[in-house]
Design a protein around this motif. Structure first.
Motif, PDB file in Angstrom:
ATOM      1  N   ASN A   1       0.876  -1.171   0.000  1.00 17.80           N
ATOM      2  CA  ASN A   1       0.000   0.000   0.000  1.00 17.80           C
ATOM      3  C   ASN A   1       0.912   1.219   0.000  1.00 17.80           C
ATOM      4  O   ASN A   1       1.524   1.535   1.014  1.00 17.80           O
ATOM      5  N   ASN A   2       1.020   1.874  -1.157  1.00 10.55           N
ATOM      6  CA  ASN A   2       1.997   2.964  -1.327  1.00 10.55           C
ATOM      7  C   ASN A   2       3.391   2.471  -0.967  1.00 10.55           C
ATOM      8  O   ASN A   2       4.114   3.083  -0.192  1.00 10.55           O
ATOM      9  N   GLY A   3       3.757   1.341  -1.496  1.00  8.98           N
ATOM     10  CA  GLY A   3       5.035   0.695  -1.194  1.00  8.98           C
ATOM     11  C   GLY A   3       4.805  -0.513  -0.305  1.00  8.98           C
ATOM     12  O   GLY A   3       3.714  -0.735   0.204  1.00  8.98           O
TER      13      GLY A   3
ATOM     14  N   GLU B   1       5.052  -2.536   2.990  1.00 11.33           N
ATOM     15  CA  GLU B   1       5.192  -2.432   4.447  1.00 11.33           C
ATOM     16  C   GLU B   1       5.526  -3.837   4.946  1.00 11.33           C
ATOM     17  O   GLU B   1       4.642  -4.673   5.094  1.00 11.33           O
TER      18      GLU B   1
ATOM     19  N   SER C   1      -5.787  -0.797  -0.554  1.00 11.43           N
ATOM     20  CA  SER C   1      -4.441  -0.632  -1.086  1.00 11.43           C
ATOM     21  C   SER C   1      -4.490   0.286  -2.299  1.00 11.43           C
ATOM     22  O   SER C   1      -5.287   0.073  -3.217  1.00 11.43           O
ATOM     23  N   ALA C   2      -3.616   1.287  -2.315  1.00 11.56           N
ATOM     24  CA  ALA C   2      -3.566   2.225  -3.438  1.00 11.56           C
ATOM     25  C   ALA C   2      -3.170   1.502  -4.728  1.00 11.56           C
ATOM     26  O   ALA C   2      -3.727   1.781  -5.800  1.00 11.56           O
ATOM     27  N   GLU C   3      -2.221   0.573  -4.628  1.00 12.73           N
ATOM     28  CA  GLU C   3      -1.791  -0.168  -5.814  1.00 12.73           C
ATOM     29  C   GLU C   3      -2.923  -1.033  -6.372  1.00 12.73           C
ATOM     30  O   GLU C   3      -3.106  -1.118  -7.589  1.00 12.73           O
TER      31      GLU C   3
ATOM     32  N   GLU D   1      -6.146  -0.441  -6.038  1.00 19.90           N
ATOM     33  CA  GLU D   1      -7.124   0.459  -6.656  1.00 19.90           C
ATOM     34  C   GLU D   1      -6.699   0.860  -8.064  1.00 19.90           C
ATOM     35  O   GLU D   1      -7.527   0.913  -8.973  1.00 19.90           O
ATOM     36  N   LYS D   2      -5.410   1.126  -8.255  1.00 17.75           N
ATOM     37  CA  LYS D   2      -4.902   1.472  -9.595  1.00 17.75           C
ATOM     38  C   LYS D   2      -5.099   0.308 -10.561  1.00 17.75           C
ATOM     39  O   LYS D   2      -5.515   0.498 -11.701  1.00 17.75           O
TER      40      LYS D   2
END
Length: 191
Positions: free
Chosen positions: A48-50, A52, A170-172, A174-175
């Motif tokens: 999520n934005n990289g 973790e 997760s931003a990734e 969603e993309k």
């Protein structure tokens, strides 16, 4: 093209897009999400934005033993990993796992298992397997926790499980979902 033909084509395209979002999109998004979340297990963290990274487990630090070669939340059986499922419905999809201990791993927390006679028997067996109980010799460090568990007077234990998030927003993801949906809508509109 006449305005009537254009309006008819737009109505047909809207009908096809609605049908896609009602039935096909939830299935495709579910497959994509489960694949993304399983990738979290393989990477050993939550993307999520990289990435973790998850806190390493104690068994990973143990040099001896086959279990040390697996990453956090992974094992030879991979029960949690394989349990991820999706349930599509009209215009939505639900990603879940039926495994009872999934929530405590995903969110972190404290569990309180009962110390049973069977658990004590198992602890003694692990103690002897770890090289404990040899007369005249000091117990090896990996045998000590098993002996402590076998001899404890406690009826319930308090075990803290650190958060190892594997499923969630997760931003990734969603993309990926937006790209997938946009490509299918574009295909519908080009017809």
């Amino acid at each position: 093209m006449t305005p009537q033909n254009f309006a008819r084509q737009m109505a047909e395209a809207q009908k096809a897009i609605d049908k896609f979002f009602d039935s096909d999109a939830p299935r495709l998004v579910g497959e994509l999400a489960v694949s993304h979340f399983k990738e979290n297990f393989r990477k050993g963290g939550f993307v999520n934005n990289g990435l973790e990274k998850w806190k390493p487990t104690r068994r990973q630090g143990v040099a001896a033993g086959a279990a040390g070669k697996y990453g956090p939340l992974l094992s030879s059986r991979d029960n949690l990993y394989r349990s991820l499922v999706y349930r599509p419905s009209v215009r939505k999809v639900t990603i879940s796992t039926p495994v009872s201990y999934a929530a405590v791993h995903n969110d972190g927390g404290t569990v309180h298992p009962t110390v049973t006679p069977k658990m004590r028997k198992f602890a003694w067996r692990k103690y002897y397997e770890a090289g404990g109980g040899n007369s005249g010799q000091e117990d090896p460090p990996q045998a000590t926790p098993w002996k402590q568990l076998a001899l404890t007077k406690k009826q319930k234990l308090s075990i803290n499980i650190p958060q190892r998030k594997f499923i969630g927003a997760s931003a990734e993801l969603e993309k990926k979902i937006n790209r997938l949906l946009q490509s299918h809508v574009d295909k519908i509109l080009k017809r």
